[in-house]
Design a protein around this motif. Structure first.
Motif, PDB file in Angstrom:
ATOM      1  N   LEU A   1       0.826  -1.215   0.000  1.00  0.00           N
ATOM      2  CA  LEU A   1       0.000   0.000   0.000  1.00  0.00           C
ATOM      3  C   LEU A   1       0.857   1.261   0.000  1.00  0.00           C
ATOM      4  O   LEU A   1       0.583   2.208  -0.734  1.00  0.00           O
ATOM      5  CB  LEU A   1      -0.929  -0.004   1.220  1.00  0.00           C
ATOM      6  N   ASN A   2       1.899   1.256   0.809  1.00  0.00           N
ATOM      7  CA  ASN A   2       2.759   2.436   0.857  1.00  0.00           C
ATOM      8  C   ASN A   2       3.537   2.612  -0.445  1.00  0.00           C
ATOM      9  O   ASN A   2       3.786   3.737  -0.885  1.00  0.00           O
ATOM     10  CB  ASN A   2       3.694   2.356   2.061  1.00  0.00           C
ATOM     11  N   GLY A   3       3.913   1.491  -1.084  1.00  0.00           N
ATOM     12  CA  GLY A   3       4.561   1.579  -2.392  1.00  0.00           C
ATOM     13  C   GLY A   3       3.623   2.132  -3.447  1.00  0.00           C
ATOM     14  O   GLY A   3       4.013   2.950  -4.292  1.00  0.00           O
ATOM     15  N   LEU A   4       2.355   1.702  -3.389  1.00  0.00           N
ATOM     16  CA  LEU A   4       1.357   2.223  -4.323  1.00  0.00           C
ATOM     17  C   LEU A   4       1.154   3.715  -4.126  1.00  0.00           C
ATOM     18  O   LEU A   4       1.097   4.480  -5.105  1.00  0.00           O
ATOM     19  CB  LEU A   4       0.035   1.483  -4.119  1.00  0.00           C
ATOM     20  N   GLU A   5       1.057   4.145  -2.886  1.00  0.00           N
ATOM     21  CA  GLU A   5       0.838   5.573  -2.624  1.00  0.00           C
ATOM     22  C   GLU A   5       2.010   6.408  -3.124  1.00  0.00           C
ATOM     23  O   GLU A   5       1.818   7.477  -3.729  1.00  0.00           O
ATOM     24  CB  GLU A   5       0.626   5.800  -1.134  1.00  0.00           C
ATOM     25  N   LEU A   6       3.218   5.928  -2.885  1.00  0.00           N
ATOM     26  CA  LEU A   6       4.397   6.659  -3.370  1.00  0.00           C
ATOM     27  C   LEU A   6       4.384   6.743  -4.887  1.00  0.00           C
ATOM     28  O   LEU A   6       4.672   7.801  -5.468  1.00  0.00           O
ATOM     29  CB  LEU A   6       5.671   5.961  -2.884  1.00  0.00           C
ATOM     30  N   ALA A   7       4.033   5.646  -5.539  1.00  0.00           N
ATOM     31  CA  ALA A   7       3.987   5.629  -7.008  1.00  0.00           C
ATOM     32  C   ALA A   7       2.974   6.640  -7.538  1.00  0.00           C
ATOM     33  O   ALA A   7       3.257   7.402  -8.475  1.00  0.00           O
ATOM     34  CB  ALA A   7       3.649   4.226  -7.501  1.00  0.00           C
ATOM     35  N   VAL A   8       1.795   6.657  -6.932  1.00  0.00           N
ATOM     36  CA  VAL A   8       0.733   7.562  -7.409  1.00  0.00           C
ATOM     37  C   VAL A   8       1.086   9.016  -7.153  1.00  0.00           C
ATOM     38  O   VAL A   8       0.971   9.879  -8.037  1.00  0.00           O
ATOM     39  CB  VAL A   8      -0.609   7.192  -6.735  1.00  0.00           C
ATOM     40  N   LYS A   9       1.539   9.321  -5.952  1.00  0.00           N
ATOM     41  CA  LYS A   9       1.760  10.728  -5.576  1.00  0.00           C
ATOM     42  C   LYS A   9       3.051  11.307  -6.135  1.00  0.00           C
ATOM     43  O   LYS A   9       3.223  12.538  -6.159  1.00  0.00           O
ATOM     44  CB  LYS A   9       1.726  10.863  -4.057  1.00  0.00           C
ATOM     45  N   SER A  10       3.955  10.434  -6.577  1.00  0.00           N
ATOM     46  CA  SER A  10       5.222  10.945  -7.113  1.00  0.00           C
ATOM     47  C   SER A  10       5.247  10.944  -8.640  1.00  0.00           C
ATOM     48  O   SER A  10       6.251  11.321  -9.242  1.00  0.00           O
ATOM     49  CB  SER A  10       6.393  10.114  -6.581  1.00  0.00           C
ATOM     50  N   THR A  11       4.139  10.521  -9.251  1.00  0.00           N
ATOM     51  CA  THR A  11       4.065  10.476 -10.712  1.00  0.00           C
ATOM     52  C   THR A  11       3.173  11.609 -11.223  1.00  0.00           C
ATOM     53  O   THR A  11       2.038  11.753 -10.775  1.00  0.00           O
ATOM     54  CB  THR A  11       3.495   9.120 -11.188  1.00  0.00           C
ATOM     55  N   LYS A  12       3.697  12.399 -12.130  1.00  0.00           N
ATOM     56  CA  LYS A  12       2.930  13.529 -12.664  1.00  0.00           C
ATOM     57  C   LYS A  12       1.861  13.031 -13.642  1.00  0.00           C
ATOM     58  O   LYS A  12       2.114  12.123 -14.439  1.00  0.00           O
ATOM     59  CB  LYS A  12       3.862  14.508 -13.376  1.00  0.00           C
ATOM     60  N   PRO A  13       0.669  13.634 -13.596  1.00  0.00           N
ATOM     61  CA  PRO A  13      -0.378  13.252 -14.561  1.00  0.00           C
ATOM     62  C   PRO A  13       0.039  13.613 -15.986  1.00  0.00           C
ATOM     63  O   PRO A  13       0.832  14.535 -16.207  1.00  0.00           O
ATOM     64  CB  PRO A  13      -1.589  14.082 -14.113  1.00  0.00           C
ATOM     65  N   ASP A  14      -0.507  12.877 -16.953  1.00  0.00           N
ATOM     66  CA  ASP A  14      -0.242  13.218 -18.351  1.00  0.00           C
ATOM     67  C   ASP A  14      -1.153  14.364 -18.790  1.00  0.00           C
ATOM     68  O   ASP A  14      -1.855  14.967 -17.954  1.00  0.00           O
ATOM     69  CB  ASP A  14      -0.418  11.980 -19.248  1.00  0.00           C
ATOM     70  N   ASP A  15      -1.154  14.682 -20.051  1.00  0.00           N
ATOM     71  CA  ASP A  15      -1.933  15.820 -20.558  1.00  0.00           C
ATOM     72  C   ASP A  15      -3.430  15.652 -20.333  1.00  0.00           C
ATOM     73  O   ASP A  15      -4.183  16.637 -20.315  1.00  0.00           O
ATOM     74  CB  ASP A  15      -1.661  16.017 -22.060  1.00  0.00           C
ATOM     75  N   ASN A  16      -3.870  14.419 -20.155  1.00  0.00           N
ATOM     76  CA  ASN A  16      -5.290  14.160 -19.915  1.00  0.00           C
ATOM     77  C   ASN A  16      -5.618  14.050 -18.419  1.00  0.00           C
ATOM     78  O   ASN A  16      -6.735  13.690 -18.051  1.00  0.00           O
ATOM     79  CB  ASN A  16      -5.714  12.861 -20.609  1.00  0.00           C
ATOM     80  N   GLY A  17      -4.637  14.342 -17.575  1.00  0.00           N
ATOM     81  CA  GLY A  17      -4.845  14.290 -16.130  1.00  0.00           C
ATOM     82  C   GLY A  17      -4.797  12.892 -15.555  1.00  0.00           C
ATOM     83  O   GLY A  17      -5.200  12.675 -14.401  1.00  0.00           O
ATOM     84  N   ILE A  18      -4.291  11.940 -16.334  1.00  0.00           N
ATOM     85  CA  ILE A  18      -4.230  10.548 -15.871  1.00  0.00           C
ATOM     86  C   ILE A  18      -2.825  10.224 -15.374  1.00  0.00           C
ATOM     87  O   ILE A  18      -1.828  10.553 -16.034  1.00  0.00           O
ATOM     88  CB  ILE A  18      -4.622   9.577 -17.004  1.00  0.00           C
ATOM     89  N   ILE A  19      -2.758   9.600 -14.217  1.00  0.00           N
ATOM     90  CA  ILE A  19      -1.476   9.163 -13.653  1.00  0.00           C
ATOM     91  C   ILE A  19      -1.225   7.731 -14.124  1.00  0.00           C
ATOM     92  O   ILE A  19      -1.934   6.799 -13.749  1.00  0.00           O
ATOM     93  CB  ILE A  19      -1.505   9.218 -12.118  1.00  0.00           C
ATOM     94  N   GLN A  20      -0.219   7.578 -14.979  1.00  0.00           N
ATOM     95  CA  GLN A  20       0.094   6.274 -15.567  1.00  0.00           C
ATOM     96  C   GLN A  20       1.156   5.577 -14.708  1.00  0.00           C
ATOM     97  O   GLN A  20       2.289   6.039 -14.622  1.00  0.00           O
ATOM     98  CB  GLN A  20       0.630   6.459 -16.994  1.00  0.00           C
ATOM     99  N   ILE A  21       0.763   4.465 -14.076  1.00  0.00           N
ATOM    100  CA  ILE A  21       1.702   3.710 -13.227  1.00  0.00           C
ATOM    101  C   ILE A  21       2.159   2.471 -13.986  1.00  0.00           C
ATOM    102  O   ILE A  21       1.369   1.564 -14.265  1.00  0.00           O
ATOM    103  CB  ILE A  21       1.049   3.300 -11.896  1.00  0.00           C
ATOM    104  N   THR A  22       3.445   2.445 -14.307  1.00  0.00           N
ATOM    105  CA  THR A  22       4.024   1.327 -15.056  1.00  0.00           C
ATOM    106  C   THR A  22       4.884   0.464 -14.139  1.00  0.00           C
ATOM    107  O   THR A  22       5.156   0.825 -12.984  1.00  0.00           O
ATOM    108  CB  THR A  22       4.892   1.845 -16.209  1.00  0.00           C
ATOM    109  N   LEU A  23       5.330  -0.666 -14.672  1.00  0.00           N
ATOM    110  CA  LEU A  23       6.188  -1.560 -13.901  1.00  0.00           C
ATOM    111  C   LEU A  23       7.476  -0.862 -13.487  1.00  0.00           C
ATOM    112  O   LEU A  23       7.939  -1.011 -12.350  1.00  0.00           O
ATOM    113  CB  LEU A  23       6.502  -2.822 -14.712  1.00  0.00           C
ATOM    114  N   ASP A  24       8.057  -0.066 -14.375  1.00  0.00           N
ATOM    115  CA  ASP A  24       9.301   0.639 -14.051  1.00  0.00           C
ATOM    116  C   ASP A  24       9.118   1.557 -12.847  1.00  0.00           C
ATOM    117  O   ASP A  24       9.997   1.660 -11.980  1.00  0.00           O
ATOM    118  CB  ASP A  24       9.785   1.455 -15.256  1.00  0.00           C
ATOM    119  N   ILE A  25       7.982   2.231 -12.775  1.00  0.00           N
ATOM    120  CA  ILE A  25       7.709   3.139 -11.658  1.00  0.00           C
ATOM    121  C   ILE A  25       7.576   2.356 -10.356  1.00  0.00           C
ATOM    122  O   ILE A  25       8.134   2.743  -9.320  1.00  0.00           O
ATOM    123  CB  ILE A  25       6.432   3.961 -11.933  1.00  0.00           C
TER     124      ILE A  25
END
Length: 422
Positions: A197-221
């Motif tokens: 859960l804490n890894g997921l939160e870090l991934a979401v909050k540290s990733t900037k949204p794209d031009d459509n406002g979507i936060i894309q979480i990939t395996l690399d992230i």
């Protein structure tokens, strides 16, 4: 300061607990205690992040008891006194005492009468074996429950819920997470939901949204946030199990370098429980009676690695793999038990011979139970000829020794000697 996601997502009712189905669910012991409102002190033990605090919180929420949290190592006797005073006023308080194995004698002596009276319902949480690390005085006043690491499916369920929950979770964010990223989050923490859960939160909050406002979480992230590499980027994670299979087959084939390579890949993925389980399987399935001491050394190496954790755990693990790889091999044990099970499952069992049946009750003699049993220790070399298998199987032979190691070779000689006497 915002509380971590794992804290915010903590369940408030017992029916919100994920996993631990052997303790929580219809007819299970903790569920029954809560439903009947007949709580008693308990000790929950198991690896970190699998729900000890969550269960305590959910029990309190489901029963409407006051709930307090303390740490046996860092909180003082005065903190316990405050909880005891509250319990006197409110009737009962559920006290979650983390690291309960570190409870010193003055705190223990203070707690005991309150546990006896039921004013304080203790839920002790520990990662240590309570039968070894917790004092008998506390153990005798509490039920002991072992918690299991959460499955990949359990963790996926919790992560999905956190992504959807707008009130306490990450539902207010527009998140698109790939299947491989979600799988890695679910698997790489080895059943530790808090870390996932804490890894997921870090991934979401540290990733900037794209031009459509979507936060894309990939395996690399996710790999970056967890600081653990995935074994492969395949969608279903099949290669994870391929590596585990390759490790066992390489050890079985006595290829040290291949075995160390596959061990290294599992170490890099942080899969200590998987490695430990697989090495114990190898020790008994593939080495077996050819070298029993290697199995003992493997268990010791696993215990050391679990105490050390990574990165140091790689040392005893590598030692065990090299030892197993170069050991003589025998699969006679697994072949023997599988042959016995095959007979049983196909209906070839039969009645236990009368002379072997239990005779420790009144009337057994009249039923011919245990009457003609011969006590082997009363005979030379502690052996006497008599039938042990049921009549239907009296000529069955399951164990066939392998002469690959000195120990099993000695067993084989003894086995032949007994068979000749028969």
């Amino acid at each position: 300061m915002n509380k971590p996601l794992a804290f915010r997502m903590r369940p408030t009712r017992i029916d919100q607990i994920i996993g631990q189905k052997h303790l929580i669910g219809p007819g299970k012991i903790i569920q029954r205690m809560v439903d009947a409102k007949m709580l008693s002190s308990m000790i929950l033990y198991g690896p970190p992040g699998i729900g000890k605090t969550s269960i305590a919180s959910a029990i309190a929420g489901s029963t409407q008891y006051a709930f307090r949290m303390l740490n046996a190592a860092t909180d003082s006797k005065k903190d316990l006194q405050i909880v005891a005073e509250e319990a006197k006023m409110s009737g009962s308080v559920i006290l979650l005492l983390d690291e309960v194995h570190r409870l010193d004698k003055p705190k223990q002596d203070f707690l005991l009468p309150h546990l006896e009276s039921g004013r304080i319902i203790l839920i002790g949480a520990t990662t240590e074996n309570p039968y070894i690390s917790i004092s008998p005085a506390i153990r005798s006043r509490a039920q002991i429950f072992e918690l299991k690491p959460l499955s990949i499916e359990d963790i996926k369920l919790a992560l999905d819920f956190a992504l959807e929950n707008k009130e306490k979770g990450l539902g207010k964010y527009h998140v698109l997470i790939t299947d491989s990223a979600l799988l890695h989050l679910s698997r790489a923490t080895n059943g530790d939901l808090r870390s996932s859960l804490n890894g997921l939160e870090l991934a979401v909050k540290s990733t900037k949204p794209d031009d459509n406002g979507i936060i894309q979480i990939t395996l690399d992230i996710v790999e970056e946030c967890l600081q653990r590499k995935a074994l492969t980027h395949d969608k279903d994670g099949d290669a994870h199990y391929d590596v585990i299979s390759a490790l066992q087959k390489s050890v079985r084939g006595s290829d040290v370098n291949a075995s160390l390579h596959y061990l290294g890949r599992l170490i890099e993925a942080g899969d200590l429980p998987i490695i430990a389980r697989r090495l114990m399987v190898i020790a008994y399935e593939d080495i077996g009676l050819a070298n029993p001491s290697a199995a003992q050394r493997t268990v010791t190496a696993i215990q050391a690695s679990e105490r050390l954790g990574f990165p140091e755990a790689r040392i005893p693990l590598a030692t065990a793999v090299i030892d197993l790889c170069l050991s003589p091999k025998s699969n006679s044990s697994i072949v023997a038990i599988d042959a016995a099970l095959q007979d049983i499952r196909s209906g070839k069992s039969g009645d236990v011979p009368n002379h072997l049946r239990d005779s420790h009750y009144k009337g057994a003699k009249e039923l011919d139970r245990g009457v003609r049993y011969e006590y082997p220790h009363s005979y030379p070399e502690a052996w006497v000829k008599q039938q042990y298998l049921p009549d239907k199987l009296k000529k069955a032979s399951y164990y066939h020794p392998n002469h690959t190691g000195k120990y099993e070779d000695a067993l084989a000689r003894q086995y032949d000697k007994i068979n000749q006497k028969k």
